[in-house]
Design an enzyme around this catalytic site. Structure first.
Site, short mmCIF file in Angstrom:
data_model
loop_
_atom_site.label_atom_id
_atom_site.label_comp_id
_atom_site.label_asym_id
_atom_site.label_seq_id
_atom_site.Cartn_x
_atom_site.Cartn_y
_atom_site.Cartn_z
N TRP A 130 0.88 -1.19 0.00
CA TRP A 130 0.00 0.00 0.00
C TRP A 130 0.91 1.23 0.00
O TRP A 130 1.51 1.56 1.01
CB TRP A 130 -0.88 -0.03 1.25
CG TRP A 130 -1.86 1.08 1.43
CD1 TRP A 130 -1.58 2.41 1.53
CD2 TRP A 130 -3.27 0.96 1.56
NE1 TRP A 130 -2.74 3.11 1.73
CE2 TRP A 130 -3.80 2.25 1.75
CE3 TRP A 130 -4.17 -0.12 1.56
CZ2 TRP A 130 -5.16 2.49 1.94
CZ3 TRP A 130 -5.52 0.13 1.74
CH2 TRP A 130 -6.00 1.42 1.93
N ASP A 131 0.95 1.89 -1.14
CA ASP A 131 1.88 3.01 -1.32
C ASP A 131 1.15 4.34 -1.12
O ASP A 131 -0.09 4.41 -1.16
CB ASP A 131 2.46 2.92 -2.74
CG ASP A 131 3.83 3.55 -2.86
OD1 ASP A 131 4.22 4.29 -1.95
OD2 ASP A 131 4.50 3.31 -3.88
N SER A 191 5.63 4.61 1.50
CA SER A 191 5.29 5.98 1.15
C SER A 191 6.53 6.57 0.49
O SER A 191 7.41 7.09 1.17
CB SER A 191 4.91 6.74 2.42
OG SER A 191 4.66 8.07 2.12
N ASP A 243 6.13 4.54 10.86
CA ASP A 243 5.78 4.94 12.21
C ASP A 243 4.92 3.87 12.88
O ASP A 243 4.46 2.93 12.23
CB ASP A 243 5.04 6.29 12.20
CG ASP A 243 3.75 6.23 11.39
OD1 ASP A 243 2.83 5.51 11.81
OD2 ASP A 243 3.65 6.88 10.33
N GLU A 283 25.50 -15.95 -10.66
CA GLU A 283 24.74 -15.06 -9.76
C GLU A 283 23.47 -15.75 -9.27
O GLU A 283 23.10 -15.63 -8.10
CB GLU A 283 24.40 -13.74 -10.47
CG GLU A 283 25.61 -12.83 -10.65
CD GLU A 283 25.33 -11.65 -11.56
OE1 GLU A 283 25.73 -10.53 -11.21
OE2 GLU A 283 24.72 -11.85 -12.65
C1 GLA Z 1 7.04 4.35 -4.94
C2 GLA Z 1 7.52 3.16 -4.12
C3 GLA Z 1 8.31 2.21 -5.00
C4 GLA Z 1 7.44 1.73 -6.15
C5 GLA Z 1 6.92 2.94 -6.90
C6 GLA Z 1 5.90 2.54 -7.94
O1 GLA Z 1 8.08 5.14 -5.34
O2 GLA Z 1 8.29 3.62 -3.06
O3 GLA Z 1 8.75 1.10 -4.24
O4 GLA Z 1 6.38 0.96 -5.65
O5 GLA Z 1 6.30 3.89 -6.05
O6 GLA Z 1 5.37 3.62 -8.62
#
Ligand code: GLA
Length: 782
Positions: free
Chosen positions: A483-484, A524, A531, A611
């Site tokens: 959830w951004d 975010s 927090d 790798e």
């Molecule tokens: C933000 C998040 C990233 C990614 C982008 C996608 O910047 O912090 O991890 O999810 O959005 O747009």
């Protein structure tokens, strides 16, 4: 760790007018004085209620130039020079007030003790999240006899974690309306000289960097006005004695269970009282408190350690794991993920993802596949699409449910990215509901990452989000949600910000509390909202968009002062790094991300077989030691010259990693220090095996090869895709006591020759060591 196991103790002791709050190793004391003001006495090591007289401030004569509270009764009593439990303006108190109210008659408040009660069960805060599972809560009821406002101070005790939480509730029991400008969650007047503040500042890509500053006379403030807890200043901070170090000395830790604009201040006055207070930011805060209504502050978390910062952090860590994090994921090991963002951005099709990423990830042992941004509506770039939830069928023809099914068939969990609080003007939602976006009066829109925030104080907006995210989860068997939230909040009042945050909590409550199996990772723009409020809903948080391991050492180290490893999202990404262009060994990228909830965020199909082999070994290693990494006791180290080091300990298993910054010629002998093991135990310490990339030796490789080769040749290019050179395997034996003081490690490479015991240094290299009980000790035990 120093614990007082087995000692019977009462968490709340009250005698006459003295209140003593006890945890396993700490005591907090205050009392109601003869004028019924609450005076602070002690917050520190354990003491007895009988110590009250001794610990109390001794005042025998009036201070010059002060206002006397009640000249007739006591001409020495002046509030300005007293340590108080909660400070208010007027009556001769000129320290920064913790409450500020305005009414037609006066700004002055004078809250006096009336009564108290002790409550055993958890008490909820209206519309705000809080800790749970407490031992008991003391509520002290105060009242201002003139304006008829009531103030309740709450003290909740977590004895095993050495935490006391505090909050305040203001009740308008008068017939008049008041405007509330400020109501702090707590106020603490500490008498100590030589105090130092440790705060955690930063920005996007550079979160929670430690900032250390001595406290001088005057006021130091920390806070956020970006609408959220913010990367600029995390709400958590520490005050310590100047000489306190990781394993020695006194320190006090503070944090808030809140995700909006916050404020903390530390003022040192002329009497050397340090007034420390924190809560919702008072900036642009005008809350109309109507008769019969009340206002509840967020909860503040306080802890103290007399034995250094590692112990202080351990209090926070155990408290968060036991009393903040909820859901099925509480104290449960978190899955290793592959995230599509850094590898693909918006540019992917189902076939790329399934064939080239998910399949490889599954083979390497990765457990959770996360489809990041770009899967819905018009979202071909970050300029459009936010607000919509329909799958982009050009990219994913069968829709999310078929993708989820395919991922599940690969044996992995399925996760997906959303940004529900924001809206793009170029979206179907905005075309239908432009009123969902937050507007700044008549002013033009100002965009942040091309987006606007949605009005989460509006019930329709809340319902829209709850319905759509809920449906996304339920219809597609989603196991994990990222959830951004990528826009800061401006142009609004402090009260609006608070109402928004309450709206957000209500949405999160409705989406996640009824779906406890879903793993929720909040984000975010990285760590702009790391927090305790968010942690009440999301067991982990994406710590930073900066995955460069060298930058991450500082970010994760900063976070570790306040938050446990189990809450920090940490990924291995490509080198050179997307933001810093720094090249780092794959080993170091893992060694840093391992002290977090491990994930990989790169296009795995571009990796060489070597790798991939290394990643498979890393994943297996992490799974074997995951409990220790995520939930072990975490240690930082002082005085590590040229190095940084992290350690996690779980019983006999300690995993210590030394990270090198830059290599120096003629390196000094270096030691490995291991904390937290039984001092009398015998341990075997082994280095984690890994491979060096042969290319790092350049043409020096000709010193050991039978035929002459050119390091830039195609041949070497091909060989290094399949072959590496084993890093030296080091095994040491030592007692817990020797390990605590530090044991010497094998020599570093000096340029004078090579053998398999020599450790190869590299700029940004690192070595991970694990302990296990030595076989001799095992046999002795039998
Ligand atoms: C933000 C998040 C990233 C990614 C982008 C996608 O910047 O912090 O991890 O999810 O959005 O747009």
């Amino acid at each position: 760790m120093y614990r007082r196991e087995g000692i019977a103790m009462q968490t709340i002791e009250i005698k006459d007018n003295v209140f003593l709050l006890n945890t396993a190793n700490t005591s907090y004391m205050f009392y109601a004085d003869k004028f019924r003001h609450l005076q602070h006495v002690h917050y520190g090591d354990r003491c007895f209620i009988s110590d009250f007289e001794a610990l109390c401030l001794k005042r025998c004569i009036q201070y010059g130039d002060t206002i006397i509270y009640d000249e007739k009764t006591d001409d020495e009593y002046t509030l300005d020079s007293l340590p108080l439990e909660y400070g208010s303006y007027g009556n001769g108190d000129f320290k920064e007030a913790s409450i500020e109210i305005e009414d037609d008659l006066s700004f002055t408040c004078d809250f006096l003790y009336v009564s108290h009660e002790v409550v055993k069960e958890d008490l909820k805060i209206k519309d705000l999240p809080s800790s749970y599972g407490s031992d008991s809560t003391l509520i002290v009821h105060l009242e201002d006899p003139v304006n008829k406002l009531k103030l309740d101070l709450y003290y909740t005790i977590y004895p095993q974690e050495d935490v006391i939480s505090r909050r305040a509730v203001l009740i308008n029991s008068s017939e008049r309306e008041f405007v509330l400008h400020k109501l702090m969650s707590y106020c603490l007047d500490l008498f100590e000289e030589d105090l130092t503040l440790m705060s955690f500042f930063g920005a996007w890509d550079k979160e929670t960097h430690l900032n250390v500053t001595g406290l001088v006379r005057g006021t130091c403030t920390l806070g956020s006005r970006v609408g959220f807890s913010s990367a600029k200043n995390n709400p958590g901070f520490i005050i310590r004695k100047r000489n306190t170090s990781e394993n020695f000395g006194k320190a006090w830790g503070f944090n808030l269970v809140y995700s909006g604009n916050h404020y903390s201040s530390i003022s040192k006055d002329e009497y050397s009282i340090h007034r420390i207070q924190g809560g919702i930011s008072p900036e642009r805060f005008h809350y109309s408190l109507l008769p019969g209504n009340s206002f509840e502050t967020p909860e503040a978390i306080l802890t103290y350690s007399g034995t250094g910062l590692n112990v202080l952090s351990d209090h926070f860590h155990r408290f968060i794991n036991n009393h903040i994090v909820r859901s099925k994921w509480k104290n449960r090991e978190r899955p290793i993920k592959i995230n599509s963002w850094e590898g693909f951005g918006f540019d992917f099709k189902k076939d790329d993802l399934i064939k080239k990423l998910a399949k490889i990830a599954a083979k390497l042992g990765i457990e959770l596949f996360v489809l990041d941004d770009g899967w819905f509506g018009r979202r071909s770039s970050d300029k459009r699409g936010l607000g919509d939830y329909n799958c982009n069928l050009k990219k994913i023809p069968g829709g999310i449910s078929s993708l989820s099914e395919e991922i599940h068939k690969l044996g992995m969990l399925f996760g997906i990215w959303v940004e529900p609080e924001a809206i793009n003007i170029d979206s179907a939602l905005y075309e239908k509901h432009p009123e969902y976006a937050i507007k700044d009066g008549e002013r033009q829109f100002r965009f942040g990452r091309h987006e606007l925030l949605m009005d989460l104080t509006n019930k329709d907006v809340q319902d829209y989000i709850v319905e759509n995210v809920g449906k996304l989860i339920d219809d597609n068997s989603v196991d994990y949600i990222k959830w951004d939230m990528n826009r800061m909040m401006d142009g609004v009042s402090g009260v609006y910000n608070h109402e928004y945050i309450k709206g957000l909590y209500s949405v999160l409550e409705r989406v996640f509390i009824s779906r406890p199996d879903v793993l929720f990772e909040s984000c975010s723009s990285g760590g702009n909202r790391f927090d305790l409020g968010m942690l009440c809903y999301s067991p982990q948080i994406w710590s930073s968009d900066d995955t460069d391991p060298i930058e991450r050492i500082d970010i994760q180290k900063g976070l570790s002062y306040l938050y446990p490893v189990s809450t920090m999202g940490a990924h291995v990404s490509a080198s050179p790094h997307m933001q810093t262009l720094r090249q780092t060994p794959l080993e170091t990228r893992f060694n840093v991300a391992a002290y977090g909830c491990l994930g990989y965020e790169l296009d795995l199909s571009l990796l060489s077989p070597l790798e991939k082999y290394e990643i498979e070994r890393q994943v297996a290693y992490y799974k074997k030691h995951r409990r220790t990494f995520q939930f072990g006791t975490f240690y930082r180290f002082d005085d590590e010259k040229d190095y940084e080091a992290f350690e996690a300990v779980n019983g006999d298993e300690a995993i210590v990693t030394k990270y090198r910054r830059l290599v120096h010629a003629v390196p000094v002998y270096d030691k490995l220090r291991v904390e937290g093991l039984e001092e009398d135990g015998e341990y075997k310490i082994s280095s984690k095996p890994y491979l060096h990339n042969l290319k790092m030796f350049g043409n020096l490789i000709n010193f050991v090869t039978p035929v002459k080769v050119n390091a830039d040749s195609k041949l070497i290019e091909i060989i290094t895709k399949f072959k590496g050179m084993d890093a030296s395997i080091q095994d040491y034996k030592a007692s817990g006591r020797a390990l605590k003081s530090g044991i010497y490690l094998n020599n570093l490479f000096l340029g004078t020759g090579y053998n398999s015991n020599i450790r190869i240094p590299l700029d940004f290299g690192s070595d991970m060591y694990e302990s296990r009980v030595s076989e001799t000790t095992d046999k002795n035990k039998d």
